[in-house]
Design an enzyme around this catalytic site. Structure first.
Site, PDB file in Angstrom:
ATOM      1  N   GLY A 110      -0.049   0.716   5.713  1.00 44.93           N
ATOM      2  CA  GLY A 110       0.790   1.937   5.707  1.00 44.93           C
ATOM      3  C   GLY A 110       1.108   2.321   6.900  1.00 44.93           C
ATOM      4  N   SER A 111       0.109   2.440   7.785  1.00 46.26           N
ATOM      5  CA  SER A 111       0.169   2.962   9.092  1.00 46.26           C
ATOM      6  C   SER A 111       1.197   2.379  10.045  1.00 46.26           C
ATOM      7  CB  SER A 111      -1.115   2.901   9.954  1.00 46.26           C
ATOM      8  OG  SER A 111      -2.060   3.670   9.202  1.00 46.26           O
ATOM      9  N   TYR A 137       0.030  12.699   4.783  1.00 47.37           N
ATOM     10  CA  TYR A 137      -0.731  11.457   5.667  1.00 47.37           C
ATOM     11  C   TYR A 137      -0.052  10.271   5.591  1.00 47.37           C
ATOM     12  CZ  TYR A 137      -4.828   8.598   6.656  1.00 47.37           C
ATOM     13  OH  TYR A 137      -5.849   7.815   7.294  1.00 47.37           O
ATOM     14  N   ASP A 242       7.978   7.972   2.042  1.00 50.03           N
ATOM     15  CA  ASP A 242       6.580   7.386   2.163  1.00 50.03           C
ATOM     16  C   ASP A 242       5.709   6.856   0.605  1.00 50.03           C
ATOM     17  OD1 ASP A 242       3.924   6.263   2.447  1.00 50.03           O
ATOM     18  OD2 ASP A 242       3.525   7.650   3.886  1.00 50.03           O
ATOM     19  N   GLU A 243       6.200   5.797   0.307  1.00 49.69           N
ATOM     20  CA  GLU A 243       5.687   5.578  -1.188  1.00 49.69           C
ATOM     21  C   GLU A 243       4.325   4.578  -1.164  1.00 49.69           C
ATOM     22  OE1 GLU A 243       7.426   6.095  -4.656  1.00 49.69           O
ATOM     23  OE2 GLU A 243       8.257   7.416  -3.332  1.00 49.69           O
ATOM     24  N   VAL A 244       3.577   4.791  -0.100  1.00 48.48           N
ATOM     25  CA  VAL A 244       2.610   3.746   0.188  1.00 48.48           C
ATOM     26  C   VAL A 244       1.347   4.026  -0.930  1.00 48.48           C
ATOM     27  CG1 VAL A 244       0.416   3.493   1.806  1.00 48.48           C
ATOM     28  CG2 VAL A 244       2.992   3.455   2.843  1.00 48.48           C
ATOM     29  N   LYS A 245       1.260   5.175  -1.326  1.00 45.97           N
ATOM     30  CA  LYS A 245       0.152   5.282  -2.302  1.00 45.97           C
ATOM     31  C   LYS A 245       0.879   5.527  -3.750  1.00 45.97           C
ATOM     32  CE  LYS A 245      -4.097   7.625  -1.559  1.00 45.97           C
ATOM     33  NZ  LYS A 245      -4.637   8.980  -1.514  1.00 45.97           N
ATOM     34  N   THR A 299       2.430 -10.496  14.932  1.00 46.81           N
ATOM     35  CA  THR A 299       2.298 -11.892  14.873  1.00 46.81           C
ATOM     36  C   THR A 299       2.098 -12.420  13.343  1.00 46.81           C
ATOM     37  OG1 THR A 299       1.046 -11.956  16.812  1.00 46.81           O
ATOM     38  CG2 THR A 299       1.007 -14.054  15.573  1.00 46.81           C
TER      39      THR A 299
HETATM   40  C1  LIG Z   1       0.939   8.061   1.792  1.00 51.36           C
HETATM   41  C2  LIG Z   1       0.310   7.384   2.616  1.00 51.36           C
HETATM   42  N1  LIG Z   1       0.977   6.964   3.558  1.00 51.36           N
HETATM   43  C3  LIG Z   1       0.370   6.019   4.848  1.00 51.36           C
HETATM   44  C4  LIG Z   1      -0.891   5.753   4.423  1.00 51.36           C
HETATM   45  C5  LIG Z   1      -1.680   4.943   5.662  1.00 51.36           C
HETATM   46  O1  LIG Z   1      -1.878   3.535   5.056  1.00 51.36           O
HETATM   47  P1  LIG Z   1      -3.131   2.519   5.779  1.00 51.36           P
HETATM   48  O2  LIG Z   1      -4.327   3.376   5.375  1.00 51.36           O
HETATM   49  O3  LIG Z   1      -2.956   1.649   5.042  1.00 51.36           O
HETATM   50  O4  LIG Z   1      -2.676   2.464   7.217  1.00 51.36           O
HETATM   51  C6  LIG Z   1      -1.889   6.166   3.545  1.00 51.36           C
HETATM   52  C7  LIG Z   1      -3.277   6.055   3.405  1.00 51.36           C
HETATM   53  O5  LIG Z   1      -3.808   6.574   2.813  1.00 51.36           O
HETATM   54  C8  LIG Z   1      -1.120   6.921   2.466  1.00 51.36           C
HETATM   55  O6  LIG Z   1      -1.634   7.712   1.373  1.00 51.36           O
END
Ligand SMILES: Cc1ncc(COP(=O)(O)O)c(C=O)c1O
Length: 442
Positions: A110-111, A137, A242-245, A299
């Site tokens: 996600g970062s 986050y 940000d839909e990572v979680k 890479t």
């Molecule tokens: C909403 C959201 N975005 C980004 C991240 C960062 O993801 P990662 O830990 O895979 O870098 C997180 C991690 O908890 C998250 O909850």
């Protein structure tokens, strides 16, 4: 065995990489269950920070990995692409809204995906500033931490181009009035922020979590996100989710913004996308991701094995109706948790959508004083009773429930009985607080 292993782990693994809630170390996992090194089973309500969306050890992923690895174990897609990554991109374009040309970027976390936003969105708009939300986050790399507003990133200054505004938290309204929450936050943005430190004509993008997860599983009022979209459209600002979680089915729709009919300019994915393998993605308007060649590349981005796992993960979500399961069983879970709230004074609020659920613990319901230590104690007790759950929130007092989307009603009944028992044990002072205190959490 697990204790000596954890001692050894403690000798060699960096603390900067840890958040620990109890002394667990894992050996195996299947479905919604994980097994520790002593052979003890746990129901996993955390899903490894929401990564195990389709559950652990899915046979179809296992088969795909073997098949892909044997056919083509690796190619750097930067210079010699192959079809799996392209099929995955086509699939992501297909399941995301937006009647405009889109493209897809791939990373590992996600970062790094939010770093893509931090770099490319200002470049594309030729505007220098970004807006994000307090409590958010977005990651731990410099770009993503600059966008973040969570205490976990507060020891770093980050890039100075990001302005943070309050998230519309209905339980703790930042401007004091719950029934004027949307108006007040939007007014603050337009009348204060835009008029002072962040002119809209120099603002490239606004990034938001549709449910602010690590900030405390906060669900905004129904009218907030559509109003935010209107503001973005009025000033030509890109809207990034940000839909990572919470993306990929967890909220009971493909994405959290689908609950409001919103069409973002960019969508950030990670965690569950890789079916357990490192994988992240940005799906966005073509012009954002095409703003330069070779300016945000890694890479092993989109490597064929992770791409194969990701494509199969999306197919599994569809084939096993996991979005419907998240919606239906999420409602069931929330209803039962509200029942627990009637029984245990400590539970101040239960909220969520689908299987993204937060349970906020407070010392008293009137003043809402955060009960951080007791939250840590409940998580610890759940672990002792055979269930894994973590806590989040800027006050460290929200139990986060993000289980695999495959969770059943029987699992949920078990989870409720373990939580009920944990609250009763805490009330009767049966939890060893000295043990709890050994774990700093976050
Ligand atoms: C909403 C959201 N975005 C980004 C991240 C960062 O993801 P990662 O830990 O895979 O870098 C997180 C991690 O908890 C998250 O909850």
């Amino acid at each position: 065995m697990s204790y000596s292993f954890l001692d050894a782990e403690n000798q060699v693994i960096a603390n900067s990489l840890k958040i620990r809630f109890y002394p667990i170390s894992l050996k195996s996992a299947k479905g919604t269950r994980v097994t520790d090194q002593n052979g003890r089973n746990y129901l996993d309500l955390a899903a490894g920070w929401a990564v195990a969306g389709i559950g652990y050890g899915h046979q179809r992923i296992s088969n795909k990995l073997k098949e892909q690895y044997e056919a083509l174990s690796f190619t750097s897609q930067l210079s010699a692409p192959e079809p799996t990554m392209v099929s995955l991109a086509e699939k992501l374009i297909d399941i995301t809204p937006g009647d405009f040309p889109k493209k897809v970027w791939f990373g590992h976390s996600g970062s790094d995906a939010n770093d893509c936003i931090a770099k490319l969105v200002p470049l594309e708009k030729n505007r220098s500033r970004m807006i994000s939300f307090m409590g958010s986050y977005h990651g731990q790399t410099m770009g993503s931490l600059s966008l973040s507003g969570h205490p976990a990133q507060s020891r770093f200054i980050g890039s100075g181009n990001v302005v943070k505004i309050p998230y519309p938290n209905p339980y703790r309204p930042p401007f004091g009035e719950k029934n004027r929450l949307t108006d007040q936050v939007i007014q603050y943005l337009e009348q204060e922020v835009f008029k002072t430190i962040c002119p809209p004509d120099d603002t490239a993008g606004i990034i938001i979590e549709g449910i602010q997860s690590d900030g405390g599983l906060l669900v905004p009022p129904d009218d907030f996100l559509p109003r935010l979209q209107e503001v973005c459209q009025r000033y030509g600002i890109s809207l990034i989710f940000d839909e990572v979680k919470v993306g990929l089915g967890r909220t009971g729709k493909w994405f959290s913004f689908d609950h409001y009919g919103i069409v973002p300019d960019a969508i950030v994915l990670g965690k569950s996308l890789g079916g357990g393998l490192p994988m992240s993605s940005v799906v966005a308007r073509k012009e954002i991701l095409d703003v330069g060649t070779g300016i945000h590349m890694f890479t092993t981005s989109g490597n064929p094995v992770s791409s194969a796992a990701s494509l199969e993960t999306i197919n599994i979500i569809e084939d096993e109706s996991l979005i419907e399961n998240a919606r239906e069983n999420g409602e069931y879970f929330i209803t039962l948790l509200r029942g627990l709230q009637e029984k245990h004074e400590l539970i101040g609020d239960v909220r969520g959508k689908g299987l993204a659920i937060g349970v906020e613990l407070v010392e008293d319901r009137l003043l809402k004083t955060p009960a951080a230590e007791k939250t840590a104690a409940i998580c610890y007790r759940c672990y002792e009773l055979g269930m894994l759950v973590f806590y989040v929130g800027i006050h460290s007092n929200v139990i986060e429930i993000t289980p695999p989307l495959t969770i059943t009603k029987d699992d949920i009944d078990l989870a409720i009985s373990i939580l009920d028992q944990s609250f009763s044990d805490l009330e009767q002072k049966k939890i060893n607080m000295d043990l709890v205190k050994q774990y700093a959490g976050w």
